[in-house]
Design an enzyme around this catalytic site. Sequence first.
Site, PDB file in Angstrom:
ATOM      1  N   ASP A 201       0.826  -1.181  -0.122  1.00  0.00           N
ATOM      2  CA  ASP A 201       0.012  -0.068   0.093  1.00  0.00           C
ATOM      3  C   ASP A 201       0.888   1.342   0.033  1.00  0.00           C
ATOM      4  O   ASP A 201       1.202   1.830   1.140  1.00  0.00           O
ATOM      5  CB  ASP A 201      -0.949   0.090   1.232  1.00  0.00           C
TER       6      ASP A 201
ATOM      7  N   GLU B 251      -2.479  10.189  -0.988  1.00  0.00           N
ATOM      8  CA  GLU B 251      -3.815   9.503  -0.985  1.00  0.00           C
ATOM      9  C   GLU B 251      -4.198   9.130   0.495  1.00  0.00           C
ATOM     10  O   GLU B 251      -5.344   9.334   0.951  1.00  0.00           O
ATOM     11  CB  GLU B 251      -3.394   8.165  -1.794  1.00  0.00           C
TER      12      GLU B 251
ATOM     13  N   ASP C  91      -4.713   0.249  -6.287  1.00  0.00           N
ATOM     14  CA  ASP C  91      -4.551   0.501  -4.801  1.00  0.00           C
ATOM     15  C   ASP C  91      -4.988  -0.674  -4.102  1.00  0.00           C
ATOM     16  O   ASP C  91      -5.889  -0.430  -3.117  1.00  0.00           O
ATOM     17  CB  ASP C  91      -5.146   1.972  -4.278  1.00  0.00           C
TER      18      ASP C  91
END
Lengths: 464, 464
Positions: free
Chosen positions: A287, A321, A348
């Site tokens: 991530d 993000e 993602d």
Amino acid sequence: MESRSAHVLLSLLVLAASGGLAFAGEDIAQLRDRALASNQAWPILESLTTEVGARPVGSAGMSRAKDWAISKFTALGFSNVHLESFTKENAWVRGFESAMVLTNNPHSLAVTGLGNSVSTPPGGIEAEVVVFQTFWDLINATPGSLNGKIVLVNQPMVRTQNEDGYRSAVRARTEGPSIAADRGAAAYLTRSITASDAALPHTGLTRYAAASPRIPAAALAVPDAEFVARLAARAPVRMRIILQSRVIPAAPAWNVVGEIKGRETPDEIVLIGGHLDSWDLSESASDDGAGVAITMAAAALVGAAPRHPRRTIRVVLWGSEETEGSGAAYAAAHRDEALKIVLAAESDFGAGHAYRLALPRADPADPRIAELGAALAPLKVFVSADPARSGGSDVEPLRVAGVPVASFNQDQSGYFDRHHSADDTLARIDRADLDQTVAAWAVLIYSVAENDIDFRATMSSEAK
Amino acid sequence: MESRSAHVLLSLLVLAASGGLAFAGEDIAQLRDRALASNQAWPILESLTTEVGARPVGSAGMSRAKDWAISKFTALGFSNVHLESFTKENAWVRGFESAMVLTNNPHSLAVTGLGNSVSTPPGGIEAEVVVFQTFWDLINATPGSLNGKIVLVNQPMVRTQNEDGYRSAVRARTEGPSIAADRGAAAYLTRSITASDAALPHTGLTRYAAASPRIPAAALAVPDAEFVARLAARAPVRMRIILQSRVIPAAPAWNVVGEIKGRETPDEIVLIGGHLDSWDLSESASDDGAGVAITMAAAALVGAAPRHPRRTIRVVLWGSEETEGSGAAYAAAHRDEALKIVLAAESDFGAGHAYRLALPRADPADPRIAELGAALAPLKVFVSADPARSGGSDVEPLRVAGVPVASFNQDQSGYFDRHHSADDTLARIDRADLDQTVAAWAVLIYSVAENDIDFRATMSSEAK
């Protein structure tokens, strides 16, 4: 076990069979099989996790990451490589943190502050703990009933192959602190939003409601949350927690861009990417190092074909993000270009194998969709009958502006075990899954960039 | 590993904690924990698989099954236990089957005819095989290009936690034979619709298009389909297949019903059940012995509470799901009662643990939905934000008639490994998962039968 060998065997099988029967989309199949054998994403991810490490917006790591991205795009042969700067307001930086049970045998718990959390006083907050087994039980607590207490919500997350278990559970992190504060709580703890029972806490964003008192908020590792709950079921439990952090009022931030220029209609854009920023607890391989590596690799593979596709493929590596901001900044800066973006999608979902593609609303009998489906099927990816709900959080502002979005589901069964924790490391990445996902992305972007399919027409008729 | 111990521990934890904090829906929580510890479904399933075995509609097994169901309902304390007879037209009965590769080293393949398939001539069909790697490639084949050939579609199924991978793949079985026949094929083979690579074939229904020639159709085990595909990529392959079957023009069939009579509004019905019929290749423990056992057990547990809920819980064991007919027969016979059915749901997802409940469209802020969500959360089941698409194939005709439907997703990651094959046995059933699923169903039916929630109001406003 099955996924690895099966993918490779299928690939060879398709290569062998393609000499015999006509195969719809020969070019796509060749690209797919080249991608599958490329090992293209792994060295990108290895480089990012080794040379840059953690990269929260506002940190030195993020500054290194933007330089890394420019240099990597260039080395991979992208054109129009550049930074797009924006300002991240109130970038959150973790400080000293500690949590301790004082009752029975006092001992420390595995804790991590939630992004955006305010600090406790330097000496911390000491109070009795009130445990709720579910988020609903917290909602049902009456105002004043939690005055001065430390609240713990111990609701388990459901393990799902897609993100739905996480989506259902995450409200305890994003909304819980203000709900507890409205009822008088002095501090808030959530069981980590994960289905893992490993002794590591998982961070992530919280969002304070405008009208609620802001109380310090953190996550406990799952076994520690369960321990406190078991203890509290027997007798009152006191805890002390210290959560320190600071904010940078205006942190410099960047989206980093590289392109595979279209050979015929270069102003039409297929926009993909992953997010370059990360949480601070690990090198953040899944991530979203994975999304960065997958989309860079897929676009580079298409760029290395004998000729570029008709449309431009643009890779945007998003710079904020996790604590929000990069998608809005991009959409604002590219407002006039939105109608030229034929498809947008963010990678993602980690590094598990892709298994499902959700497209914008499209006609399943369209031969171009069938060709895409046929090229993906040997990878064990199906095209969903349901359209994409979202293309990812960074392309959400583009979707709102009318840009069609797509989404590849990857197997997330184990993703949230590591997500936002110290365990999100390169050691957890499976190279074969990475190659399979790169192949799926390469098929998608090549297909949409090369043929004349226009999801925008479908979208606008939907909107009417 | 995780699911078993965690479920039990959580259950005990909730019991322990309930003495301290107010817990919304105390009665529901007690029912749930009693269900979790009941081992109620296992003996029902053990009895069905041992005493009845395979039970295709039209078979002696199905006749035994209806007697078994009457006797089991009665023993479990249900009231209004009865049969509802209907006629199944053209019940399909498997005969002699064989498939052999004649090229290279001739040898037999693991094959099973598809339900509804016509027979080959007694001596079989011998022809060259044409292999398509995907269903789309078959669709793209031109009329006449397959004249006299045996077609094999070798498209892999994608493994998913829910049924979506199966739904995407199954067209190769249901629609493939007519598409191949339209292009001239003499017979049709599909790779078994499964993500397993075990050497067992998987049967299932096929549907001939009205205007297409009817050609014999069967499924090969996955490794055999892959073998034929590998062989055909090297040189032409000849096969011989024999598929024999017969039909019973008008077979007797039964839906079997038992009720937990409501204490206040007994004419309002919460209708659940599983299907009693099965395919013929195994004792069919998962499909759908599990659904039969889960719904009988959940209703019996609610019936054993100190008092019955306000509304009636009706369990319908459907008599012809696999080859269709029981749902339509029931809806036709109960047309006038449809508006009194407040919720309908079929348990036909195997015996894996429940993880998601999809309700009819409902207000997530409704405290009765929140109470249901809170009662399910410790079981690691979340209430989906998306409404149910379907309540199962047997309640689909009721849904079309306006009945609100719900659906529990169970983990189907491994379900289709066994589905419709000889491997669908009791040995594959996990008792703890069965208990957890029974507990989830008990919570749902108790909640809807006891409180005054009326999904019908939401449905009709949707329909307007």
